[in-house]
Design a protein around this motif. Structure first.
Motif, PDB file in Angstrom:
ATOM      1  N   ASP A 153      46.082 -44.437  36.770  1.00 13.49           N
ATOM      2  CA  ASP A 153      46.299 -44.685  37.890  1.00 13.49           C
ATOM      3  C   ASP A 153      46.455 -46.649  38.249  1.00 13.49           C
ATOM      4  N   PHE A 154      46.857 -46.808  37.264  1.00 15.94           N
ATOM      5  CA  PHE A 154      47.562 -48.453  36.836  1.00 15.94           C
ATOM      6  C   PHE A 154      46.685 -49.298  35.916  1.00 15.94           C
ATOM      7  N   SER A 155      45.561 -48.533  36.173  1.00 16.71           N
ATOM      8  CA  SER A 155      44.430 -49.874  34.835  1.00 16.71           C
ATOM      9  C   SER A 155      45.510 -49.868  33.639  1.00 16.71           C
ATOM     10  N   ASP A 156      45.092 -50.764  32.839  1.00 17.15           N
ATOM     11  CA  ASP A 156      45.184 -50.764  31.175  1.00 17.15           C
ATOM     12  C   ASP A 156      45.738 -49.568  30.891  1.00 17.15           C
ATOM     13  N   ALA A 157      44.165 -49.137  30.624  1.00 20.80           N
ATOM     14  CA  ALA A 157      43.649 -47.750  29.558  1.00 20.80           C
ATOM     15  C   ALA A 157      45.184 -46.611  30.453  1.00 20.80           C
ATOM     16  N   SER A 158      44.712 -46.229  31.340  1.00 22.95           N
ATOM     17  CA  SER A 158      45.979 -44.594  32.200  1.00 22.95           C
ATOM     18  C   SER A 158      47.227 -45.768  31.470  1.00 22.95           C
ATOM     19  N   ILE A 159      47.645 -46.584  31.899  1.00 22.35           N
ATOM     20  CA  ILE A 159      48.623 -46.991  31.369  1.00 22.35           C
ATOM     21  C   ILE A 159      49.557 -47.311  29.861  1.00 22.35           C
TER      22      ILE A 159
ATOM     23  N   ILE B 173      47.201 -39.689  41.473  1.00 21.09           N
ATOM     24  CA  ILE B 173      46.520 -38.666  42.385  1.00 21.09           C
ATOM     25  C   ILE B 173      45.645 -39.469  43.670  1.00 21.09           C
ATOM     26  N   TYR B 174      46.917 -40.121  44.460  1.00 18.07           N
ATOM     27  CA  TYR B 174      45.597 -41.214  44.909  1.00 18.07           C
ATOM     28  C   TYR B 174      44.738 -40.917  46.198  1.00 18.07           C
ATOM     29  N   GLN B 175      43.519 -40.833  45.930  1.00 16.00           N
ATOM     30  CA  GLN B 175      41.938 -40.703  46.829  1.00 16.00           C
ATOM     31  C   GLN B 175      42.215 -41.831  47.690  1.00 16.00           C
ATOM     32  N   ILE B 176      41.977 -41.806  48.954  1.00 15.30           N
ATOM     33  CA  ILE B 176      41.508 -42.627  49.871  1.00 15.30           C
ATOM     34  C   ILE B 176      40.176 -43.059  50.269  1.00 15.30           C
ATOM     35  N   PRO B 177      39.814 -44.770  49.991  1.00 16.59           N
ATOM     36  CA  PRO B 177      38.776 -44.389  50.070  1.00 16.59           C
ATOM     37  C   PRO B 177      38.217 -44.492  51.651  1.00 16.59           C
ATOM     38  N   VAL B 178      36.305 -44.335  51.170  1.00 16.17           N
ATOM     39  CA  VAL B 178      35.827 -43.681  52.439  1.00 16.17           C
ATOM     40  C   VAL B 178      36.177 -44.761  53.479  1.00 16.17           C
ATOM     41  N   ALA B 179      35.616 -46.145  53.131  1.00 18.31           N
ATOM     42  CA  ALA B 179      35.791 -46.935  54.068  1.00 18.31           C
ATOM     43  C   ALA B 179      36.845 -47.014  54.758  1.00 18.31           C
ATOM     44  N   TYR B 180      38.049 -46.544  54.586  1.00 17.17           N
ATOM     45  CA  TYR B 180      39.335 -46.598  54.631  1.00 17.17           C
ATOM     46  C   TYR B 180      39.862 -45.331  55.708  1.00 17.17           C
TER      47      TYR B 180
ATOM     48  N   PHE C  87      40.763 -36.005  43.524  1.00 14.22           N
ATOM     49  CA  PHE C  87      41.323 -36.242  41.566  1.00 14.22           C
ATOM     50  C   PHE C  87      41.432 -34.726  40.918  1.00 14.22           C
ATOM     51  N   PHE C  88      40.317 -33.934  40.924  1.00 14.22           N
ATOM     52  CA  PHE C  88      40.646 -32.923  39.791  1.00 14.22           C
ATOM     53  C   PHE C  88      41.261 -31.515  40.279  1.00 14.22           C
ATOM     54  N   PRO C  89      40.783 -31.248  41.925  1.00 13.52           N
ATOM     55  CA  PRO C  89      41.736 -30.222  42.477  1.00 13.52           C
ATOM     56  C   PRO C  89      42.750 -30.322  42.092  1.00 13.52           C
ATOM     57  N   GLU C  90      43.399 -31.571  42.246  1.00 16.45           N
ATOM     58  CA  GLU C  90      44.905 -32.077  42.433  1.00 16.45           C
ATOM     59  C   GLU C  90      45.345 -31.798  41.060  1.00 16.45           C
ATOM     60  N   LEU C  91      44.630 -32.230  40.439  1.00 15.28           N
ATOM     61  CA  LEU C  91      44.852 -31.823  39.035  1.00 15.28           C
ATOM     62  C   LEU C  91      44.956 -30.453  38.178  1.00 15.28           C
ATOM     63  N   LYS C  92      44.155 -29.503  38.686  1.00 13.24           N
ATOM     64  CA  LYS C  92      44.436 -28.196  38.559  1.00 13.24           C
ATOM     65  C   LYS C  92      44.682 -27.905  38.859  1.00 13.24           C
ATOM     66  N   ASN C  93      46.125 -28.055  40.085  1.00 14.43           N
ATOM     67  CA  ASN C  93      47.171 -27.616  41.148  1.00 14.43           C
ATOM     68  C   ASN C  93      48.321 -27.567  40.381  1.00 14.43           C
ATOM     69  N   ILE C  94      48.311 -28.725  40.290  1.00 16.67           N
ATOM     70  CA  ILE C  94      49.406 -28.779  39.460  1.00 16.67           C
ATOM     71  C   ILE C  94      49.528 -28.516  37.928  1.00 16.67           C
ATOM     72  N   CYS C  95      48.814 -28.653  37.091  1.00 20.38           N
ATOM     73  CA  CYS C  95      48.480 -27.806  36.003  1.00 20.38           C
ATOM     74  C   CYS C  95      48.930 -26.238  36.230  1.00 20.38           C
ATOM     75  N   GLU C  96      48.588 -25.485  37.620  1.00 19.28           N
ATOM     76  CA  GLU C  96      48.959 -23.842  37.317  1.00 19.28           C
ATOM     77  C   GLU C  96      50.046 -23.803  37.558  1.00 19.28           C
ATOM     78  N   GLU C  97      50.322 -25.191  38.154  1.00 14.26           N
ATOM     79  CA  GLU C  97      51.902 -24.716  39.069  1.00 14.26           C
ATOM     80  C   GLU C  97      53.353 -25.244  37.790  1.00 14.26           C
ATOM     81  N   ILE C  98      52.490 -26.384  36.874  1.00 14.07           N
ATOM     82  CA  ILE C  98      54.090 -26.418  35.599  1.00 14.07           C
ATOM     83  C   ILE C  98      53.283 -25.858  34.487  1.00 14.07           C
ATOM     84  N   LYS C  99      51.709 -25.824  34.126  1.00 11.69           N
ATOM     85  CA  LYS C  99      51.898 -24.976  32.846  1.00 11.69           C
ATOM     86  C   LYS C  99      52.033 -26.336  31.725  1.00 11.69           C
ATOM     87  N   PRO C 100      51.442 -27.453  32.212  1.00  8.37           N
ATOM     88  CA  PRO C 100      51.712 -27.960  30.823  1.00  8.37           C
ATOM     89  C   PRO C 100      51.873 -28.310  28.902  1.00  8.37           C
ATOM     90  N   TYR C 101      52.169 -28.705  28.645  1.00  5.70           N
ATOM     91  CA  TYR C 101      52.665 -28.602  27.008  1.00  5.70           C
ATOM     92  C   TYR C 101      50.554 -29.347  26.969  1.00  5.70           C
TER      93      TYR C 101
END
Length: 275
Positions: free
Chosen positions: A9-15, A37-44, A90-104
């Motif tokens: 998410d480009f925070s220091d921790a994630s980088i 995974i870009y989540q559109i803020p409700v305000a937007y 976030f989580f549904p998209e992450l799960k879908n990509i994991c099911e597609e790629i089957k990551p290590y």
């Protein structure tokens, strides 16, 4: 080819977690997928601020591209790095990509450097730790990847055959050529009959790895495990979260969650394949 996914998410921790993921990918001969995974803020969602939402998305796409280039330089061009920008929850998209790629393995930052980052990205990490069925490593903000010599496996010797992802543990230990230390932590100073039986079963299924076994006693399980990790220079701590009923989960203070939020050592969660 095996792939490591790092969600950023480009925070220091994630980088920092992305740097960790790139270094681990080099050691384990894996490809690296940078995922935002870009989540559109409700305000937007309101029409008058659509332009702001468009600019925020453009900024995120540019940040992802820049991070990819930085990691290419960091790894000397010796790592196959791909990136993916996804719009959604976030989580549904992450799960879908994991099911597609089957990551290590999936790698994420465990804490942000500000209260807002800890609330947002930290919340994603804890939720993924509980519900993502793929191996997940959470990396503290200042933890760097170095040679992983010692892996700690925290378990409670309960239904070890069904609750221990043996093949994943074996592959991890062998790929990293590390020592395995099995940590049983509880309030009892002596093994109960069921514990003796379960520990024997675990010793049998993990025998090829020649692990060392340790019994940690004390009132605070979390503190006992963290103290052992620090005192024995464990480089990666593996936990096996148990899936609970909703009411029990709400009432229970998750030990794994505490470890992720407070450990200075990367924590890896693995779920049984049957879950």
């Amino acid at each position: 080819m095996k792939t490591i996914i790092t969600a950023v998410d480009f925070s220091d921790a994630s980088i920092n977690a992305a740097n960790y993921a790139a270094d681990m990918a080099l050691v384990t001969n894996a490809d690296l997928l940078l995922l935002h995974i870009y989540q559109i803020p409700v305000a937007y969602l309101e029409i008058p601020v659509a332009t702001e939402a468009d600019q925020a998305r453009i900024d995120a796409e540019e940040s992802l591209s820049q991070l990819k280039e930085q990691l290419i330089v960091r790894t000397g061009g010796n790592l196959n790095i791909r990136s993916r920008f996804v719009v959604g929850v976030f989580f549904p998209e992450l799960k879908n990509i994991c099911e597609e790629i089957k990551p290590y393995v999936v790698i994420m930052g465990s804490q942000g450097t500000t209260a807002a980052q800890r609330l947002l990205f930290g919340g994603h990490t804890v939720y993924a730790m509980k519900h993502l069925m793929w191996p997940l490593i959470t990396v503290p903000p200042h933890a760097g990847f170095s040679q992983i010599k010692k892996i700690g496996l925290a378990c409670d010797f309960t239904k070890v055959i069904n609750s221990t992802p043996v093949e994943e543990i074996k592959r991890l230990v062998e790929d990293l050529q590390a020592e395995l230390h099995v940590i049983n932590s509880g309030k009892d100073e002596t093994y109960q009959p069921d514990t003796v039986f379960e520990s024997g079963m675990l010793q049998e299924i993990l025998a090829p790895l020649k692990p060392q076994y340790h019994l940690i006693t004390g009132e605070n399980v979390n503190e006992g495990i963290i103290s052992f990790v620090e005192d024995n220079n464990i480089d990666l701590l593996v936990t096996l979260p148990k899936r609970r009923g909703l009411l029990e989960m709400l009432a229970h203070r998750s030990i794994s969650k505490q470890l992720v939020l407070h450990s200075d050592v990367p924590v890896m969660t693995m779920h049984p394949a049957s879950n």
